[in-house]
Scaffold this active site. Structure first.
Site, mmCIF file in Angstrom:
data_model
loop_
_atom_site.group_PDB
_atom_site.id
_atom_site.type_symbol
_atom_site.label_atom_id
_atom_site.label_comp_id
_atom_site.label_asym_id
_atom_site.label_seq_id
_atom_site.Cartn_x
_atom_site.Cartn_y
_atom_site.Cartn_z
ATOM 1 N N CYS A 82 0.887 -1.185 0.000
ATOM 2 C CA CYS A 82 0.000 0.000 0.000
ATOM 3 C C CYS A 82 0.909 1.215 0.000
ATOM 4 C CB CYS A 82 -0.924 -0.019 1.212
ATOM 5 S SG CYS A 82 -1.876 -1.549 1.406
ATOM 6 N N ALA A 84 1.450 4.413 -1.744
ATOM 7 C CA ALA A 84 1.354 5.875 -1.856
ATOM 8 C C ALA A 84 1.267 6.518 -0.464
ATOM 9 C CB ALA A 84 0.143 6.261 -2.700
ATOM 10 N N GLY A 86 4.440 7.252 -1.063
ATOM 11 C CA GLY A 86 5.804 6.873 -1.421
ATOM 12 C C GLY A 86 6.871 7.270 -0.425
ATOM 13 N N LYS A 88 7.590 5.851 2.497
ATOM 14 C CA LYS A 88 8.292 4.632 2.921
ATOM 15 C C LYS A 88 8.895 3.896 1.721
ATOM 16 C CE LYS A 88 5.361 4.078 7.002
ATOM 17 N NZ LYS A 88 4.391 5.149 6.638
ATOM 18 N N ARG A 111 -3.720 8.748 -5.702
ATOM 19 C CA ARG A 111 -2.539 8.643 -4.846
ATOM 20 C C ARG A 111 -1.337 8.063 -5.588
ATOM 21 N NH1 ARG A 111 -2.754 8.683 0.622
ATOM 22 N NH2 ARG A 111 -1.620 6.716 0.850
ATOM 23 N N ASP A 154 2.143 -1.348 5.190
ATOM 24 C CA ASP A 154 1.740 -0.190 5.983
ATOM 25 C C ASP A 154 0.250 -0.018 5.694
ATOM 26 O OD1 ASP A 154 2.251 2.024 7.711
ATOM 27 O OD2 ASP A 154 2.115 3.339 5.977
ATOM 28 N N ARG A 180 -10.236 -5.599 6.856
ATOM 29 C CA ARG A 180 -9.440 -5.389 5.640
ATOM 30 C C ARG A 180 -7.957 -5.641 5.916
ATOM 31 N NH1 ARG A 180 -9.846 0.452 2.937
ATOM 32 N NH2 ARG A 180 -9.153 0.959 5.045
ATOM 33 N N CYS A 203 -0.861 3.543 11.609
ATOM 34 C CA CYS A 203 -0.724 4.739 12.456
ATOM 35 C C CYS A 203 -1.945 4.886 13.356
ATOM 36 C CB CYS A 203 -0.485 5.992 11.614
ATOM 37 S SG CYS A 203 -1.852 6.426 10.514
#
Length: 265
Positions: A82, A84, A86, A88, A111, A154, A180, A203
């Site tokens: 996942c 965008a 970008g 990481k 994104r 992430d 999900r 997060c």
């Protein structure tokens, strides 16, 4: 963002620090030599020539941890599930010295544009971008016998009050994200080579999206184990060890949950 990560593919941390400090930016060193905490800036940190040249990227210090724990080398085949915008992804490339290969997958067309922009701006050469839904795209990868040495998930999450002051999330939203996340984590582990590593992060502060996801995956799979993360490596952040050696970063720092998983068979 409370920090910046220097793009060592283009400039040294000392030179960039000197350039920004001459402009009035006050920086503080952190637990790693190429990331700085921003104490004060007379302008938006994303509006400098140095930013446009790709010399650095705004990044919370907490979000440095998932790529650091994944720690891919320059020979690895890496999946960023996942990816965008970008932040990481470009960090993974920096750790890999712009070598090896990263497959960066992003479901959102909008994104994906920001992902491409950051990759181009920062001079990244080892990334393949796919605008796909991992919940569907993984079937193609498995059919083509494509598996990965390292995977970063992430995961999309419900967010947190530090990042979004107007956050208003229901219990239903949190549970939707959790389901999900479980699906995506299972997919990632299916695509991981034996002895490979997957780092799962969010997060979110919600246990349903963090510890409960890890408990679920351990209960339903016998081919993985959790690798303990040492919180003492991340001086200056409010970190604590959580379930089975996973890690939590807590306010006042940007919240993060990080789990490191190894595939054992």
């Amino acid at each position: 963002m409370n920090g910046i990560r220097v793009n060592t593919l283009k400039i040294s941390p000392n030179i960039l620090k000197e350039r920004l400090e001459k402009k009035g930016v006050k920086l503080k060193e952190t637990f790693i030599g190429y990331a700085f905490k921003i104490l004060d800036s007379p302008f938006s940190i994303g509006s400098t020539p140095e930013y446009l040249f790709g010399y650095y990227i705004p990044q919370s210090l907490s979000s440095l941890i998932p790529p650091l724990e994944l720690n891919p080398n320059k020979n690895d085949f890496v999946l960023d599930m996942c990816s965008a915008p970008g932040v990481k992804t470009t960090y993974l490339s920096q750790i890999m010295e712009n070598k090896g290969t990263i497959l960066a997958v992003e479901i959102s067309n909008r994104r994906t544009k920001s992902l491409k922009s950051n990759i181009n701006r920062m001079g990244i050469l080892n990334v393949i971008i796919m605008n796909k839904d991992m919940r569907i795209y993984y079937k193609y990868l498995i059919n083509k016998n494509i598996f990965f040495d390292k995977i970063l998930l992430d995961a999309p999450c419900s967010g947190n009050i530090i990042k979004d002051k107007n956050r208003n999330v229901s219990k239903e939203d949190i549970l939707y994200c959790s389901e999900r996340q479980k699906i995506l984590l299972n997919i990632g582990l299916d695509l991981l080579k034996k002895d490979g590593t997957l780092v799962y992060s969010t997060c979110s502060l919600e246990k349903e999206e963090n510890e409960d996801v890890i408990k679920y995956i351990l209960k339903n799979r016998d081919d993985i184990e959790i690798e303990k993360i040492n919180p003492n490596k991340y001086k200056g952040l409010n970190v604590k060890e959580s379930y089975k050696g996973t890690l939590r970063v807590l306010p006042p720092d940007e919240p993060f949950f990080i789990a490191k998983i190894r595939k054992i068979k």
